[in-house]
Design a protein around this motif. Structure first.
Motif, PDB file in Angstrom:
ATOM      1  N   PHE A 134      28.394  77.871  29.043  1.00 15.88           N
ATOM      2  CA  PHE A 134      27.257  78.412  29.245  1.00 15.88           C
ATOM      3  C   PHE A 134      27.513  78.047  27.147  1.00 15.88           C
ATOM      4  O   PHE A 134      28.267  79.349  26.641  1.00 15.88           O
TER       5      PHE A 134
ATOM      6  N   ASN B 286      38.000  79.382  35.995  1.00 16.14           N
ATOM      7  CA  ASN B 286      37.000  79.712  34.957  1.00 16.14           C
ATOM      8  C   ASN B 286      37.253  79.654  33.791  1.00 16.14           C
ATOM      9  O   ASN B 286      36.997  79.711  32.392  1.00 16.14           O
TER      10      ASN B 286
ATOM     11  N   GLN C 241      27.357  88.209  33.574  1.00 12.42           N
ATOM     12  CA  GLN C 241      28.165  87.688  34.457  1.00 12.42           C
ATOM     13  C   GLN C 241      29.427  88.302  34.537  1.00 12.42           C
ATOM     14  O   GLN C 241      29.978  88.986  33.904  1.00 12.42           O
TER      15      GLN C 241
ATOM     16  N   ARG D 275      32.283  86.658  34.324  1.00 13.40           N
ATOM     17  CA  ARG D 275      32.841  86.216  33.190  1.00 13.40           C
ATOM     18  C   ARG D 275      33.322  86.597  32.659  1.00 13.40           C
ATOM     19  O   ARG D 275      34.983  86.761  32.119  1.00 13.40           O
ATOM     20  N   TYR D 276      32.311  87.702  32.418  1.00  8.36           N
ATOM     21  CA  TYR D 276      32.842  89.082  31.670  1.00  8.36           C
ATOM     22  C   TYR D 276      34.197  89.796  31.994  1.00  8.36           C
ATOM     23  O   TYR D 276      34.598  90.776  31.389  1.00  8.36           O
TER      24      TYR D 276
END
Lengths: 226, 712
Positions: free
Chosen positions: B265, B396, B646, B648-649
């Protein structure tokens, strides 16, 4: 290693408050003594497609005027490209800064630059003396101290890019060209402010996890006195 | 003396046995690579086929003009660029005029590019097995080609597409079919000369090193973890060591497989900062580095293209003189999280490595930092080591740790900080230790350098009881210092300490603040909107949060993924949830010390009712702040949706959220049957099975997204 650890542990009730105080002083110092850094703004450094850069020659006492606005900030200097046309030229380039107010213009800064010092086609930083006064609509007047014939006169790089609120004068007339330049301003920075203020809090919090022997000692002294 | 000799003998035997196992695993992996994966190369052995210039008798050529619609991303990029240029023009007080592009056609609110199509119908001399098909065309602009295969004039494959990057003048695709006629439709922006086009067809026997390492890790980890499940103790005693080895192997495969492709990203933006940071005050940016900063490096899709890409990158990294710029030695606060990557860039330059290796070293810097911090977190965590290990092995996380991005530093340090915080919450009557406090707050500080909103996590420490402190005033000052620390970090969002740089005016001017990637974003505008419509925003926020959570839980939205490379199917979310819940519920009885006192349902909770509720509240609060920050900085003012958030945050919140499930596991003869069975599960089995599932998940994703997509 074990001895070092024990030694730190024995003195931790002094070391941590000391670290907190040092950080606190660092924080105050950072706040009181900021650093001042130059801030470069690219204004006109590239040509549009089909355009080529050219040098406006400062021969026979020619002047180049560059009028612009600092939008309220004190301008520290300007960076322009000086062409020596591949020759080892010398001479003093003068650049005077005038503040324009309506129809009047007031000289606020007279400056000189020895062109022998720079390389050919170098974009040199030309600082303004008394830069604090160089605020608002400015006219920068470039000329050679002693008039030079065309063969040994330097030039300042320009192109045909139109820049809003900027006018370039050459030979006392408005030119269709614009000087290639960067504007140099300054601003204050506080490099260690963030770290010191956080570290003060961190060390202070860690200090609060220490068992202080002070109270016990005082009690012991009091008991002894009785 | 005798016993020393015996111990040495034992150790030597152990090492020999280990080497023997490694050799056997390596041999088996090699056999599988040769026999299974090189089958076509062995069965259809043939010489490379190459046509230099396609203007020949056996090739029919046809040319026409056409319009090619731009992709949604390309269209969006044009719109965003125009909007940003308009904003800059407005800021400079200039009139905005969009730049003219003659090749671009705007029709029905879409953008099209004028293109030339050249059809090459190539009749091959005989039937060939097409392992790789390559087209070499000297181009000025990007192009591409589509291939249709025929066997005896019968179409056997269609729609095979490959792009051609003008920087490498070639596009190579994997085919894996037999054919005796190939029809190629070449799309370019200018007419191409057939005599300059080269077609190559190959089917070579080449050991794929990455796939070989993959097989080695797969077989090796399977054997090792199976052994640990039945006989081992090491995994339970030293999970951090096993984590370090596994994470290094898995992350290393990602780094080596991805190469210089920018698939993380916003990786190019992070690469720019890390690269610049690797210099002192004078930055020397080579052409290759400049392309990396601008996301302009050519992308490869297979091993053959990779060789061309890396050769090109090396050429522009050495032949062209660097662009020299200057920067302040005092780096911005949020920039410091790039130091691990900057160290890699610097090491690569010092060692004189080629460009691709230098980029990989930067990624290894990030990976090593992540591994070390996470290993420390696992080591310091008490009964919940397994859960921390699983979070560390989340695909991730490993992917971001193997990319150029600061997210790995954020996740690792926040996890370590959370571990230390949880340890304190789980021991309510044990006094705080200054060293642990220092480390914990330092971790929260580093973790929040670039994303200060996570500092709310540290505020759980405000609820530490009086038993944790020696005196009452120490407790008060500790909490005040903590509040000040959090407050100052948040204050820095709104009023950053000025640093040098040409963006000073923009950084300090909130009217122009807002993510430049999205149109209509404005911090002040959005804050004003929220203040004026608090109820509408609250409804929007709760709705968006609920939708995302629902999507993840119902598997509608995939969570586990490798950024732009792709995501695992939605059901993997469930696998992950089950593993994490099991790991959270599983605690080791023999080192039990939790003391939470609660009645009823919470009597088994290790945290206890008050801390559980506070923890849930904290997780909800931090999530809401994350959503709000994206609404304020990334979404257009007044939009009825929140963009840019997202999954992943929320990874840093996994541990605190799952800590609500930590159980006390006292020996209890009166416990129910299920509890007794649960208590009897050996730790080594639980550790082995759950870690193996994580490793397998990583390996499958690496194979699908990295080996198959980029390296065959």
């Amino acid at each position: 290693m074990k001895r070092i650890r024990e030694s730190i542990q024995n003195r931790i009730h002094i070391l941590l408050p000391l670290a907190t105080v040092i950080c606190l002083f660092g924080f105050i110092g950072s706040l009181l003594v900021p650093d001042t850094v130059l801030d470069t703004y690219h204004i006109n450094m590239a040509e549009a497609e089909g355009d080529t850069e050219q040098a406006l020659v400062l021969s026979d006492g020619a002047h180049i005027g560059y009028q612009m606005d600092t939008i309220g900030r004190a301008m520290r200097g300007i960076q322009v490209g000086i062409s020596k046309f591949g020759k080892p030229l010398s001479g003093i380039l003068c650049y005077d800064v005038y503040v324009i107010s309506g129809a009047d213009k007031t000289l606020v800064s007279h400056n000189e630059y020895d062109i022998a010092g720079g390389d050919d086609l170098q974009y040199v930083y030309l600082p303004y003396a008394s830069y604090e006064q160089c605020v608002g609509a400015l006219l920068i007047d470039f000329y050679m101290q002693s008039p030079l014939p065309q063969e040994i006169a330097p030039g300042i790089m320009a192109n045909h890019t139109k820049v809003d609120n900027v006018t370039t004068f050459y030979l006392d007339e408005v030119s269709d060209m614009t000087l290639k330049s960067n504007y140099i301003y300054t601003h204050k920075t506080y490099p260690f402010l963030y770290d010191f203020r956080l570290l003060t809090c961190i060390f202070l919090a860690a200090t609060m996890a220490v068992k202080f022997p002070v109270k016990k000692q005082r009690k012991a002294v009091e008991n002894h006195a009785e | 003396m005798q016993s020393n000799r015996e111990t040495m003998k034992k150790n030597a035997w152990k090492i020999l046995r280990m080497i023997g196992i490694v050799v056997v695993v390596a041999t088996v992996a090699l056999l599988v690579e040769c026999v299974v994966f090189q089958q076509n190369a062995i069965r259809h052995k043939q010489k490379p086929y190459e046509l230099n210039g396609l203007n020949r008798e056996n090739v029919e050529i046809m040319q026409k003009e056409d319009l090619a619609k731009l992709t949604d991303e390309e269209e969006n990029a044009i719109r965003v660029q125009r909007e940003n240029e308009r904003l800059i023009a407005e800021y400079n007080g200039e009139e905005y005029k969009p730049e003219e592009d003659e090749t671009l056609v705007e029709k029905n609110e879409h953008f099209y590019r004028k293109v030339k199509r050249t059809v090459f119908d190539v009749k091959l001399d005989n039937t060939l097995f097409i392992g790789k098909l390559g087209l070499h065309v000297p181009l000025e602009e990007s192009g591409g080609y589509q291939v249709t295969l025929y066997q005896d004039d019968k179409q056997i494959a269609d729609g095979l597409f490959c792009s051609i990057n003008p920087k490498i003048d070639a596009g190579i695709m994997n085919v894996g079919r037999r054919a005796n006629r190939v029809k190629i439709v070449l799309t370019t922006q200018t007419a191409c000369d057939a005599s300059e086009v080269t077609l190559s067809i190959r089917n070579d026997f080449t050991i794929n090193v990455l796939r070989y390492v993959f097989l080695f890790v797969l077989i090796g980890s399977t054997c090792y973890l199976l052994f640990q499940i039945f006989y081992g103790r090491f995994l339970v005693d030293k999970p951090e060591i096993v984590f370090m080895c596994l994470a290094f192997l898995l992350g290393g495969m990602i780094i080596c497989g991805v190469g210089t492709n920018q698939v993380g990203f916003d990786e190019y933006a992070h690469a720019k900062t890390a690269y610049d940071l690797s210099f002192g005050s004078t930055i020397e940016t080579t052409e290759a580095a400049m392309q990396m900063k601008g996301n302009l490096l050519p992308y490869f899709n297979n091993a053959a293209e990779r060789a061309l890409v890396e050769a090109y990158e090396q050429q522009v990294a050495t032949e062209i003189a660097p662009d020299i710029t200057h920067q302040s030695r005092m780096v911005r606060t949020e920039t410091r999280v790039y130091y691990p990557m900057a160290a890699g860039f610097r090491l690569g330059r010092q060692l004189g490595c080629d460009f691709a290796t230098m980029v990989m070293l930067a990624k290894f810097g990030n990976l090593i930092c992540y591994i070390l911090v996470f290993a420390l977190a696992i080591r310091l965590s008490k009964q919940y080591k397994l859960l921390v290990t699983l979070i560390g092995l989340l695909p991730n996380n490993l992917f971001i740790a193997s990319s150029i991005t600061y997210d790995a530093v954020v996740t690792a340090f926040l996890t370590l900080g959370t571990v230390l915080m949880l340890n304190e919450l789980l021991e309510p009557i044990v006094k705080l230790h200054w060293g642990k406090v220092l480390l914990m707050l330092f971790c929260f500080e580093v973790g929040c350098l670039s994303k200060p909103v996570y500092i709310f996590m540290a505020l759980m420490l405000l609820f530490l009881g009086k038993d944790k402190f020696y005196t009452r005033w120490q407790e008060v000052i500790f909490k005040v210092a903590l509040l000040m620390m959090a407050g100052l970090m948040l204050y820095n969002i709104f009023k950053p300490t000025p640093v040098s740089g040409g963006d000073y005016a923009l950084v300090s001017n909130f009217s122009y603040a807002g993510d430049p990637r999205n149109m209509g974003a404005s911090v002040t505008g959005q804050i004003k909107y929220i203040v004026q419509n608090p109820m509408a925003y609250a409804a929007l926020l709760l709705g968006e949060m609920g939708t995302m959570l629902g999507d993840y839980l119902s598997c509608r939205a995939p969570f586990v993924g490798y950024a732009y490379l792709g995501f695992a199917p939605g059901f993997v979310n469930f696998v992950l949830i089950i593993c994490y819940v099991l790991a959270a519920l599983f605690t080791l009885r023999e080192r039990q010390y939790y003391v939470a006192k609660d009645k009823r349902w919470f009597k088994k909770s290790a945290l206890g009712l008050p801390y559980t509720l506070l923890m849930l509240l904290m997780c909800f609060g931090v999530s809401a702040v994350i959503w709000t920050s994206m609404y304020v900085s990334y979404t257009a003012v007044g939009a009825d949706t929140i963009l840019g958030v997202q999954g992943r945050y929320f990874i840093p919140l996994f541990l605190p959220f799952l800590s609500c499930l930590f159980l006390k596991r006292p020996e209890d003869q009166k416990a129910g049957r299920l509890i007794r069975i649960w208590n009897k599960i050996p730790a080594r089995a639980m550790y082995g099975v759950l870690i193996y599932i994580s490793v397998l998940l990583n390996l499958i994703m690496t194979y699908v997204f990295i080996i198959k997509q980029l390296n065959l």
